[in-house]
Write a protein that holds these residues in place. Structure first.
Motif, PDB file in Angstrom:
ATOM      1  N   GLU A   6       0.704  -1.258  -0.037  1.00 36.43           N
ATOM      2  CA  GLU A   6       0.000  -0.067  -0.032  1.00 36.43           C
ATOM      3  C   GLU A   6       0.849   1.211  -0.072  1.00 36.43           C
ATOM      4  O   GLU A   6       0.472   2.343  -0.587  1.00 36.43           O
ATOM      5  N   ASP A   7       1.903   1.281   0.773  1.00 42.59           N
ATOM      6  CA  ASP A   7       2.943   2.332   0.870  1.00 42.59           C
ATOM      7  C   ASP A   7       3.461   2.610  -0.445  1.00 42.59           C
ATOM      8  O   ASP A   7       3.817   3.582  -0.975  1.00 42.59           O
ATOM      9  N   ARG A  64       1.127   4.091  -3.221  1.00 43.25           N
ATOM     10  CA  ARG A  64       1.201   5.623  -3.032  1.00 43.25           C
ATOM     11  C   ARG A  64       2.122   6.329  -3.513  1.00 43.25           C
ATOM     12  O   ARG A  64       2.152   7.336  -4.034  1.00 43.25           O
ATOM     13  N   ARG A  65       3.431   5.671  -3.450  1.00 43.73           N
ATOM     14  CA  ARG A  65       4.691   6.312  -3.919  1.00 43.73           C
ATOM     15  C   ARG A  65       4.977   6.487  -5.523  1.00 43.73           C
ATOM     16  O   ARG A  65       5.503   7.426  -5.832  1.00 43.73           O
TER      17      ARG A  65
END
Length: 841
Positions: free
Chosen positions: A680-681, A684-685
């Motif tokens: 998920e992180d 997002r990036r």
């Protein structure tokens, strides 16, 4: 450790600390300053401390640096590490910190790059590992903002010297004024010894305003010539009057200027060529000048300097004379000479502008002559590091000579190759700013600099800026019909920008033409042609043409076996590309063999933290995961990801790729919570680096969708995959490996939601397409077939399901083997998940 007492101050003596780096030699004539040293010692134990001039004495020459040197030597036994950092140029700060890395047990800058090595050093100092008792000395830091990011706040001590009073509002400061009269007399009687009385020393100090640098030069002149104080004072007054009458700038005390002029005049009579050498040194940086810079003559040098350099015995004597007259500082350990910045300014000030220009030209010629030819060769990096600090102060960027400009660009190449991307960017921008102002522009140099800047921007992950820069530079090159070599290099560079932009098909066409142009201009075995071949091989891979990619990567690798072509990093890049292409062809065992050899080579030749070694390690962890060796894959993926985060930060493209590799193996071994959090992180990036419509972003979303379904959120997984598939089809079409991977997973989403007939329809179409793209026996084809056989069975198509299942298991037996994890899952009639790993662009 023993304690000595002198003038009421405890002097520590003992062995040199375990790490003792670049500290200038101790001044045997250091005098006084005892109260200041006590104040400094009390203050530095509690916070960052700056040694600054007294408000009434903002000039150089009051002894700030000498105070710092004396502090380091006097209190050395209190530290395990003492390190000197030249701080008047940010480039020097970063490289000096990076040079400390091996002393802390960290990979050197030659393997990780300057920026990463410097960051690792700062992190180790903050943690106090392996040394908690450390001292960093930042010498001559001008603006606080230039170095605050390089000051580690940890268990050690930081000392800063500066002429800038702005430090008083930033850190605790210790003002340094000129000598007291008592200190001046003490200094002169020590420096001149038996030939000066205290009364004469007092008279001399009065005339020189107690300025330590002036006293040092006056004492040296009298010690060398035996001149009496009265005679010296008469000459000093005469010179001072002349200077005042001529309206010399008030920036320097007239007495200081006169004292310096007397020393130069005396040395001129004794050895005029030594003064010629000194004037040359005035146009270098105030930082140490490598002694070897004066080892090769050059046609641009004046006859006197050229004759001196061609006579090593007389050159050594000239340098010795300059040292005896206190006009230079000689460090025999590092084989450098250094001229105080105030002396440099006075020397430059006395020359007419025409002579200054000639001296600058001589310095540029010496720098060019002393620079090794190949700045990308690791063995040449130490020499380039010694030269880089002299580029700005010597005015290299002002020179229009093509050879000097080539040298400047070679320094940029060195900074880039060593991994100091930020400094490389600063320097190339400075060059471009100046060069584009010239009335007669050198289009070749300017376009070469823009080409270098584009490469640097890509290395920093600024893909959009690199793309726009190279596109415009190439258009300008074609419009102006500049040198064809520059044009074809820009063409090849633009291909990488197209890949970074996600235009894979356009990049393939572009680089096919690029390779043709390279072959026409260079030979097939030329490094530039080989690099163009490597670019085209990457394009084939990004367009799912894995057999073509493998063949071309193999040709690149074989051509680089010639030791005269490329270097360790270039070879490792090609080796890794070949291993990756073999893996993408489905030959996992062979990919592991190649990858293991390549990774061992990278660790041995470049070190474990070199960017290319890390890329090789990431690819090897993927190959181990594909073959089913989950334990080794997990261990390496965790290590590589951690190194990327430490060296590059969370948002660098290579860090994101390493994160994806880690989430995939975490999912494979059942670490679903950790995998989902990291996925998920990372998702997002990704758009921040590549843009929302880049295929890599959609592929990353596809991985997240798999984890959503595996964790029970089947509806969310379907929505993510449907959106990702649309994005990939718009960019790449349906008949692409990335699109078909997401389509296969979307079929599994539909099956998990009970929409079995829709899953079969999508599965049949995907299987037909993937067979055409990857072949009948590719592992991805077999996974798609195995999943379809399950969905067909659930839809009641028992005969078709059974036939497809038997065909698939027979293919597994012939290829990966029935013990492979994929074959085991297929045999249990469970769905296989396909995932995505982004290759470098």
């Amino acid at each position: 450790m023993t304690v000595e007492h002198s003038a009421g101050v405890a002097r520590l003596s003992g062995g040199i600390p375990e790490v003792w780096g670049k500290i200038p030699p101790r001044n045997k004539n250091f005098t006084g300053r005892e109260e200041l040293l006590r104040t400094l010692r009390r203050g530095i134990t509690g916070q960052v401390t700056a040694v600054v001039p007294h408000a009434l004495h903002g000039l150089g020459g009051v002894g700030k640096t000498q105070m710092a040197i004396e502090y380091a030597w006097r209190y050395r036994s209190d530290y395990d590490l003492v390190w000197w950092v030249p701080a008047d140029q940010p480039i020097l700060v970063r490289s000096s910190l990076a040079a400390l890395a091996p002393r802390l047990g960290l990979p050197p800058a030659t393997t990780t790059g300057t920026e990463e090595a410097a960051n690792a050093v700062l992190d180790a100092l903050r943690r106090g590992e392996p040394y908690a008792r450390w001292l960093l000395i930042f010498d001559n830091a001008d603006e606080p903002g230039d170095i605050t990011g390089f000051v580690p706040h940890g268990p050690g001590h930081v000392l800063i010297t500066s002429r800038n009073h702005r430090w008083e509002g930033v850190v605790d400061t210790v003002p340094v004024d000129v000598f007291s009269r008592e200190e001046s007399v003490q200094f002169l009687t020590k420096r001149v010894r038996r030939s000066i009385t205290p009364a004469d020393a007092d008279r001399l100090a009065e005339e020189l305003g107690d300025l330590p640098l002036a006293l040092e030069q006056a004492g040296a002149l009298q010690a060398e010539t035996g001149m009496s104080v009265s005679e010296y004072l008469d000459l000093l007054r005469e010179r001072t009057s002349q200077l005042l009458a001529q309206g010399k700038p008030s920036e320097y005390p007239a007495s200081m200027t006169a004292a310096w002029a007397l020393s130069v005049a005396s040395l001129t009579e004794r050895m005029p060529e030594a003064v010629e050498l000194l004037r040359c040194c005035a146009f270098f940086s105030p930082e140490p000048i490598p002694r070897d810079v004066f080892s090769r003559s050059h046609p641009a040098l004046g006859p006197r300097l050229s004759t001196l350099i061609e006579d090593p015995i007389r050159l050594a004597r000239a340098i010795g004379e300059l040292g005896r007259y206190a006009l230079v500082r000689i460090d025999p350990t590092s084989r450098t000479i250094q001229v105080h910045r105030l002396v440099q300014a006075l020397l430059r000030d006395e020359l007419p502008e025409e002579e200054r220009a000639r001296k600058r030209t001589e310095v540029h010629a010496l720098l060019v002559a002393s620079a090794p030819e190949d700045p990308e060769n690791v063995t040449n990096w130490d020499r380039y590091q010694q030269l880089v600090g002299h580029i700005g102060p010597s005015g290299v960027r002002e020179n229009q000579d093509p050879k000097v400009r080539e040298f400047a660009l070679n320094v940029v190449r060195y900074l880039y190759a060593s991994g100091d991307y930020s400094s490389a960017r600063i320097m190339v921008n400075q060059l471009l700013d100046r060069w584009t102002e010239d009335e007669v522009q050198d289009d070749t140099s300017i376009l070469s600099a823009r080409w270098r800047l584009g490469i640097i921007l890509r290395a920093l992950g600024e893909y959009g800026a690199a793309y726009e820069l190279n596109k415009q530079a190439l258009a300008d090159a074609r419009h102006k019909n500049v040198d064809s070599e520059v044009t074809v290099r820009l063409i090849n560079s633009l291909g990488a920008d197209l890949r970074a932009h996600g235009d894979f098909r356009y990049a393939l066409d572009h680089d096919t033409d690029s390779l043709k142009r390279h072959r026409e201009l260079f030979t097939d075995g030329h490094l530039e042609t080989i690099r163009a071949m490597n670019s085209l091989a990457l394009d084939h891979g990004l367009n799912s043409r894995y057999l073509e990619a493998r063949d071309l990567h193999e040709e690149v690798y074989l051509r680089l076996q010639d030791p005269k072509v490329g270097g360790a990093a270039t070879t490792l890049n090609a080796w890794t590309g070949l291993a990756r292409a073999v893996r993408l062809c489905g030959d996992y065992a062979e990919a592991c063999d190649l990858g293991e050899d390549a990774y061992a080579y990278g660790v041995e030749q470049l070190g474990p933290d070199h960017p290319w070694t890390l890329r090789t390690g990431k690819d090897l962890s993927i190959a181990w995961r594909r073959i089913g060796d989950y334990d080794r894959s997990m261990e390496l993926a965790e290590e590589v990801h951690a190194r990327h985060v430490r060296l590059f930060g969370l948002n660098h493209p290579d860090t994101l790729a390493a994160a994806i590799a880690l989430t995939n193996i975490q999912r494979a071994v059942g670490m679903l919570d950790a995998a989902l959090e990291l996925a998920e992180d990372t998702a997002r990036r990704y758009p921040r680096v590549y843009g929302a419509e880049h295929p890599f972003n959609h592929g990353c979303q596809g991985n997240l969708a798999v984890l959503r379904r595996v964790c029970g959120a089947c509806k969310a997984a379907r929505e993510i995959n449907e959106k990702a598939l649309v994005g990939l089809e718009n960019k790449l079409g349906r008949d692409h490996h990335y699109s078909l991977t997401v389509a296969s997973n979307l079929a599994s989403d539909l099956a998990a939601l009970g929409e079995v007939e829709a899953a079969c329809r999508l599965g049949r179409g995907t299987l037909r397409r993937i067979r055409a793209v990857l072949g009948e026996s590719h592992p991805m084809t077999l996974a798609c077939a195995a999943n379809l056989s399950v969905d067909l069975r659930d839809a009641g198509e028992i005969e078709e399901s059974g036939r497809l299942f038997e065909e698939t298991m027979d293919a597994y037996a012939r290829t990966l083997g029935l013990e492979h994890p994929d074959a085991v899952v297929a045999a249990e009639r469970r769905h296989l998940d396909a995932d995505f790993d982004p290759p470098p662009i």
